[in-house]
Design an enzyme around this catalytic site. Structure first.
Site: not given
Length: 223
Positions: A26-27, A30
């Site tokens: 997820h990170e 980004h």
């Protein structure tokens, strides 16, 4: 009767791995998208990587999930260190802000789909196969819940950033000003309202996650 410690270690083993992978991807998503859109902030800090050590928050990624497992919470929650993004460094700040924010939930839904396909295709007998299937099943649930939670339209969550970018400026700017108070609002929606018997975001997350998980299982032939 199984040893309680062994049982606890088994429970941790089938939840910890999919949770760390979900949060890391997820990170990292980004960070990758932010760099692709022109902002090198995450790159300079070493966050454009799938190395979980770079993204893990000791409390949010490890201690909080373990605490929730220990108290047998019906809602497993965790978080990583947020990826820093300089939105002024993006080539097209308004559009790219949406892309950077959407990358996290999108990769989680993709991971859930991949886990469901793996369940359909992999046939491993014995205890190792059972352990793997439990990891994959938990991966579906964790990734879907993480995606749905982050799509709540309140800054600093991804859904809030997406809403700020999509809404007309006269609506997006007031929403963006809520960011310093976003975590307090979330605590009220997710934890305090249910304690008061008012339902809150937890019920919405649970219902939405169930629908998405069912859709993924049907799509992959696991229904």
């Amino acid at each position: 009767m199984s040893d309680p410690l062994s049982t606890m270690m088994l429970v941790i083993s089938v939840w910890a791995l999919p949770l760390v992978i979900a949060i890391t991807f997820h990170e990292a998503a980004h960070a990758y998208v932010a760099r692709a859109c022109g902002d090198d902030t995450a790159w300079m800090l070493g966050r454009v990587t799938l190395n979980p050590i770079k993204h893990i928050d000791p409390f949010g990624t490890i201690l909080l999930p373990l605490l929730l497992l220990a108290i047998q919470s019906p809602f497993l929650f965790g978080y990583a260190k947020p990826v820093p993004v300089n939105f002024r460094g993006l080539r097209h700040p308004r559009r790219d802000m949406i892309l950077v924010a959407a990358a996290g939930p999108a990769i989680n839904l993709l991971l859930a789909l991949i886990a469901a396909i793996a369940i359909r295709l992999i046939d491993m007998p014995g205890e190792a196969g059972e352990w793997l299937m439990r990891n994959l099943a938990n991966a579906i649930l964790i990734n879907v819940v993480l995606a749905i939670f982050n799509l709540i339209p309140i800054p600093p969550l991804d859904g809030g950033r997406i809403a700020v970018g999509v809404l007309p400026r006269f609506l997006g700017r007031p929403l963006a000003r809520l960011e310093p108070y976003g975590m307090l609002i979330l605590i009220g929606l997710v934890f305090l309202m249910p304690l008061a018997g008012l339902g809150g975001a937890t019920q919405w997350i649970a219902q939405s996650s169930r629908y998405v998980v069912e859709a993924i299982l049907r799509l992959t032939g696991n229904a």
